[in-house]
Design an enzyme around this catalytic site. Structure first.
Site, short mmCIF file in Angstrom:
data_model
loop_
_atom_site.label_atom_id
_atom_site.label_comp_id
_atom_site.label_asym_id
_atom_site.label_seq_id
_atom_site.Cartn_x
_atom_site.Cartn_y
_atom_site.Cartn_z
N LYS A 79 15.72 28.67 35.53
CA LYS A 79 16.83 28.54 36.48
C LYS A 79 16.85 27.12 37.05
CE LYS A 79 18.81 30.93 40.53
NZ LYS A 79 18.57 31.95 41.57
N SER A 154 22.31 35.29 42.09
CA SER A 154 22.65 33.93 41.73
C SER A 154 22.07 33.47 40.38
CB SER A 154 22.14 32.97 42.81
OG SER A 154 20.73 32.98 42.85
N SER A 178 18.84 38.13 43.70
CA SER A 178 19.33 37.17 42.70
C SER A 178 18.68 37.27 41.33
CB SER A 178 19.15 35.74 43.23
OG SER A 178 20.17 35.44 44.15
#
Ligand SMILES: [Zn+2]
Lengths: 503, 478
Positions: A79, A154, A178
């Site tokens: 990420k 997210s 997330s």
């Protein structure tokens, strides 16, 4: 099936026996990216050369007889809020658009040491603030199961990359859901470990007391393998736990006889879609059939979790994000009159609207005269929420809930309505407030979209969750399904190759 | 109406640890700009602070030396504000649970001992520095100091005169030097001071409106700034005006304070517990360990000098206030010197010499054992006190021990009576005037004659013996 639809442990077998080289595995992933990334947009940066170099090194290590770990030569996505030395780390924000860190996050070092090969940096909601991956400066990521829908957020890029075969596993971060919510939306396994289980050093902070790094994988076995690589105390993170780390693969036993499961009724109230409810209930029945005892229970303070979270997380964020001021690195606005003006312009132009909204919320919550009424009150409610869980874990080994109230929603559906967007994390947020581990595993499909089941455990009980997830996986085939998008590519390739084969 | 000033001081002291408060970078003063930096102290994304145990030890040591209580449970908080030299745009500090609290120091004023309360002592990190001079456009930033450990010592508003403020600062400085937690150099910024001052009618127990004064760079400027500010406030009050609560800056050159017109008063620092740092639990064992390691503190040493060695209070204080000098003294005494004699020599001759040379005790070559030997030579009458003064100078510059100097230069006192009688007779013969005077009853004329005899022997005559012999010759009893 292509090499990029296998799990890490399946690839490890092929690789260690010499049936597939790391370079072939890497190339298969690059081809997959070439074929479908246009539609999925899981990555902010693809590190093609690095991937091939790392794969070549893995091949060399195998050929020279070095011990090959389970993740050696395995392509991974990270990420884009986890810093990678020499590779842009943007947090999907304009303010860090060109930021190249001179250091690695502890988890990145650990995965490199374990032989993991970086494919690229995964897209996300800016600074991890969002539940749909639509708040990215670089545009949204699309759900591989239906590109008209969001992948969740997210960590949407990480989830989509794993679901679409653009990486074998990925790291995400989970502050209020997330990891778990996008795992649920994309039909992959996502684990938020206990707070402190994984070092946060190098994770760009959103809300420090809630943030936790965790893996996305295609099955439970891979989840255990990645956890083995990333968990453990880190002297650079004083909030990381010194709790000993077990070998998580030892939890991969398909026996859950006598395990006590609680089903908190507050997670099954209004807002839960019919399809999700049915899939979750049938998974619970399945767990009971396998010998677990299932009992309804109550976590009475659950209804305060969302508002508590939206005071604590923005408060911490308002301070954590203060450093993006254009002074030392990152975006700096031009044409400022003085440094105060420079801050204002830089931050206004550099941050997207959702980030600005949360900075304002948090600043307000911490302000003199409001601190006691908001932030302090939120901390008190947080302890009540923790108590709820403590009480439940006196009776149960784990709690079972939906991961999200719905399947993946359409792109744009909630983008203009922050409150309804915030509600999609209603099942996951309490877990972060209490610092507990939780796992999302696919338990069915609805409208052709995956449904996630959330398993919540007491602190440091990741093993218990893996055991439950593994048992479920053994009696279902949901984890073997792949999005139609990836099959189209497979089919295209077969067609292209057909003339040669025909000869 | 007569007014009295009510002053509280906030003193920042940089701890002299090897590394910074939350990272491994060097905390040494100086170095080329931005060479003592890393991702942590530059506030780069994703980094985390790790507290320096040594800095916490030092803060505890300082707390104990200031008679503070150590908090069994303390924590770090974030003080949020934007400034270009602040890498994270918040400063890690301590808000409501400082490591030390409720302490005091005793200062000695003309009116006797005064006890000044220490409200709190807390830990924080230093900021970087902005450089504006010689920069064509904009400013440059140096983050070498960013993250250096600091303690802030906040006094109670117990100070009543500018002189007391100076004495208080001096006391804090001495204590910090004794504990070894800082080099407390105001010119290098390792000790800084802000003042809060208000006036009230003498005898009143209420507090007036507070004014904060910043930018005072020496003890003297603190004293001057407070005197100026008290006079300014008094004239405002006497002309029927009101004091505005504000921050004023001291202008050293013009000798005035001026309103900084900053919006500092409106600052809301939005303190909250730093979620990156776990709270600090300090058990009694840790406190005891630090307490055991505490060296003798100035007040204890003062008492020892006065009570054990019978030094005059003034001398004891002068010695105690100079750590190096006091150490020198203690070593000389430990080597066998008479404490009173050692103190005298240090206070008068050594201090005089150092002052004249503009040097500190460590910059000259004399060792404590040299002083012991010198005193011994006088006591054994090997040299006279006068000769000893010359020997001291020689030892300071060459580092040779006093015995060798005396031997090399032939300075041994003449105690041989027959040799002295001969010289004395010559002196009497050469000075018929004073001899006449003496014999006519001006008995103090002998002083001149002793001087002449000392001169003739180049100072080596034992003064007592010289006096004796001359008197006997003059009185005709030889
Ligand atoms: Zn540093």
């Amino acid at each position: 099936m292509s090499l990029c639809d296998l799990t890490a442990h399946e690839l490890h077998k092929l690789f260690s026996s010499g049936e597939a080289s790391a370079t072939e595995i890497a190339e298969a992933h690059l081809e997959r990216i070439e074929a479908i990334e246009q539609e999925v947009r899981a990555y902010v940066t693809v590190t093609r050369d690095r991937l091939l170099e790392a794969a070549a090194a893995a091949d060399k290590a195998r050929q020279s007889g070095e011990v090959i770990g389970p993740l050696t030569g395995i392509p991974m996505a990270i990420k884009d809020n986890i810093v990678t030395q020499g590779v842009k780390t943007t947090c999907a924000s304009r303010i860090l658009e060109n930021f190249i860190p001179p250091y690695n996050a502890t988890v990145v070092d650990r995965l490199y040491n374990a032989g993991g090969c970086l494919v690229g940096k995964a897209n996300m909601d800016e600074f991890a603030m969002g539940s749909s991956c639509e708040h990215s400066h670089f545009g949204p990521t699309h759900n591989p199961w239906d590109t008209g829908r969001v992948p969740g957020g997210s960590s949407g890029g990480s989830a989509a990359a794993v679901a679409a075969g653009e990486a074998v596993f990925a790291l995400g971060s989970d502050t209020g859901g997330s990891i778990r919510q996008p795992a649920s939306f994309c039909g992959v396994v996502g684990m938020k470990p206990t707070y402190g289980r994984v070092s946060r050093y190098g994770l760009v902070a959103f809300a420090s007391s809630l943030d936790q790094i965790g893996p996305f994988t295609r099955d439970i076995t891979d989840c255990a393998l990645v956890l083995n690589a990333i968990c453990g105390h880190d002297p650079r993170d004083t909030t990381s736990a010194s709790e000993p780390v077990p070998d998580f693969t030892e939890s991969l036993v398909p026996d859950i006889c006598g395990m006590r499961l609680g089903v908190p009724r507050e997670y099954f109230e209004e807002g839960l879609s019919k399809g999700v409810r049915e899939a979750v209930n049938s998974a619970i029945e399945l767990l009971a059939e396998m010998g677990a005892t299932v009992e309804e229970c109550s976590l009475p303070h659950t209804r305060y979790a969302l508002s508590t979270y939206y005071l604590i997380a923005p408060a911490e964020a308002s301070s954590n994000l203060a450093r993006y001021d254009g002074v030392r690195y990152g975006y700096r606005a031009s044409g400022a009159r003085d440094f105060v003006d420079m801050y204002k312009k830089t931050r206004y132009e550099g941050f997207g609207p959702e980030v600005r909204r949360r900075i304002m919320l948090g600043t307000y919550a911490l302000s003199a005269g409001y601190y006691d009424a908001y932030y302090l009150k939120a901390l008190k409610v947080r302890t009540l929420i923790c108590k709820d869980f403590d009480n439940a874990f006196d009776k149960f080994d784990a709690l079972v809930t939906p991961t999200a109230p719905t399947v993946a929603f359409s792109l744009g559906e909630k983008a203009a309505d922050p409150l309804s967007m915030y509600l999609s994390d209603i099942c996951t947020i309490p877990v972060n407030l209490a610092g507990l581990p939780a796992l999302s595993v696919t338990c069915g499909f609805n409208e052709g979209m995956p449904v996630g089941l959330q398993l919540i455990g007491p602190h440091f009980a990741e093993g218990t969750l893996l055991r439950l997830g593994y048992a479920l996986e053994q009696s279902t085939d949901f984890h073997r399904r792949r999005p139609p998008l990836t099959k189209t590519q497979e089919w295209d390739r077969n067609m292209e190759e057909a003339p040669d084969n025909a000869v | 109406m007569r007014y009295e000033m009510v002053v509280g001081l906030e003193v920042h002291i940089e701890l002299s640890t090897e590394s910074k408060m939350f990272c491994d970078c060097s905390a040494k003063f100086g170095g080329e700009a931005n060479t003592h930096v890393c991702p942590v102290c530059l506030g780069m994304p994703g980094v985390l602070p790790v507290p320096n145990k040594k800095a916490i030890d030092y803060a505890m040591r300082a707390s104990l030396a200031l008679n503070c209580q150590i908090a069994p449970f303390t924590k770090f908080d974030r003080k949020n504000y934007h400034y270009p030299d602040m890498p994270k745009d918040y400063q890690i500090s301590q808000y409501d649970k400082p490591i030390g609290s409720n302490g005091y120091v005793v200062i000695r004023t003309d009116k006797g001992d005064r006890r000044i309360g220490i409200r709190r002592l807390h830990m924080e990190e230093d900021t970087g520095k902005s450089l504006h001079e010689g920069v064509a456009a904009g400013s440059l930033l140096d983050f070498n100091r960013a993250g250096v450990p600091l303690i802030e010592i906040v006094s109670e508003p117990d100070i009543r005169t500018a002189e007391e403020a100076r004495l208080y600062l001096q006391k804090i400085r001495t204590i910090m030097l004794y504990t070894g937690v800082s080099d407390v150099k105001m010119e290098e910024g390792s000790m800084r001071c802000d003042a809060n001052i208000s006036l009230r009618p003498e005898g009143s127990s209420e507090f007036g409106t507070l004014v904060e004064i910043k930018n005072m760079n020496s003890f003297r400027s603190v004293q001057r700034a407070l005197e100026y500010e008290a006079a300014r406030q008094q004239s405002v009050l006497e002309s029927g005006g009101r004091i505005v609560r504000e921050t004023r800056h001291w202008d050293e050159g013009r000798g005035v304070t001026f309103s900084s017109r900053s919006k500092e008063e409106a600052h809301d620092y939005r303190y909250f517990p730093d979620p990156d740092l776990v709270p600090l639990e300090i058990n009694q064992e840790w406190v005891d360990e630090v307490r055991r390691a505490l060296p003798e503190l100035p007040d204890q040493r003062f008492r020892r000098y006065v009570e054990e060695y019978n030094l005059p209070a003034y001398d004891a204080r002068v010695l105690v206030e100079d750590l190096a000098l006091a150490g020198f003294f203690d070593e000389a005494v430990a080597a066998g010197a008479n404490p009173k004699a050692a103190s005298n020599w240090i206070m008068v001759d050594l201090q005089g010499l150092l002052k004249g040379e503009g040097k500190s005790i460590s910059e000259v070559k004399i060792k404590p054992s040299h002083l012991t030997q010198l005193i011994d030579l006088i006591e054994k009458a090997t040299i006279s006190g006068k000769i000893a003064k010359d020997v001291l100078v020689e030892v300071c510059f060459t580092g040779k021990d006093p015995e060798s100097v005396v031997k090399e230069k032939g300075l041994v006192q003449i105690t041989d009576e027959s040799a002295l009688i001969k010289a004395a007779e010559e002196v009497l013969a050469a000075n018929p005037g004073p001899v006449e005077d003496y014999r006519k009853g001006k008995k103090n004329a002998i002083g001149f004659l002793v001087g002449q005899l000392m001169k003739a022997t180049r100072g080596k005559a034992n003064p007592g013996l010289a006096n004796d012999i001359l008197r006997k010759l003059l009185d005709g009893s030889v």
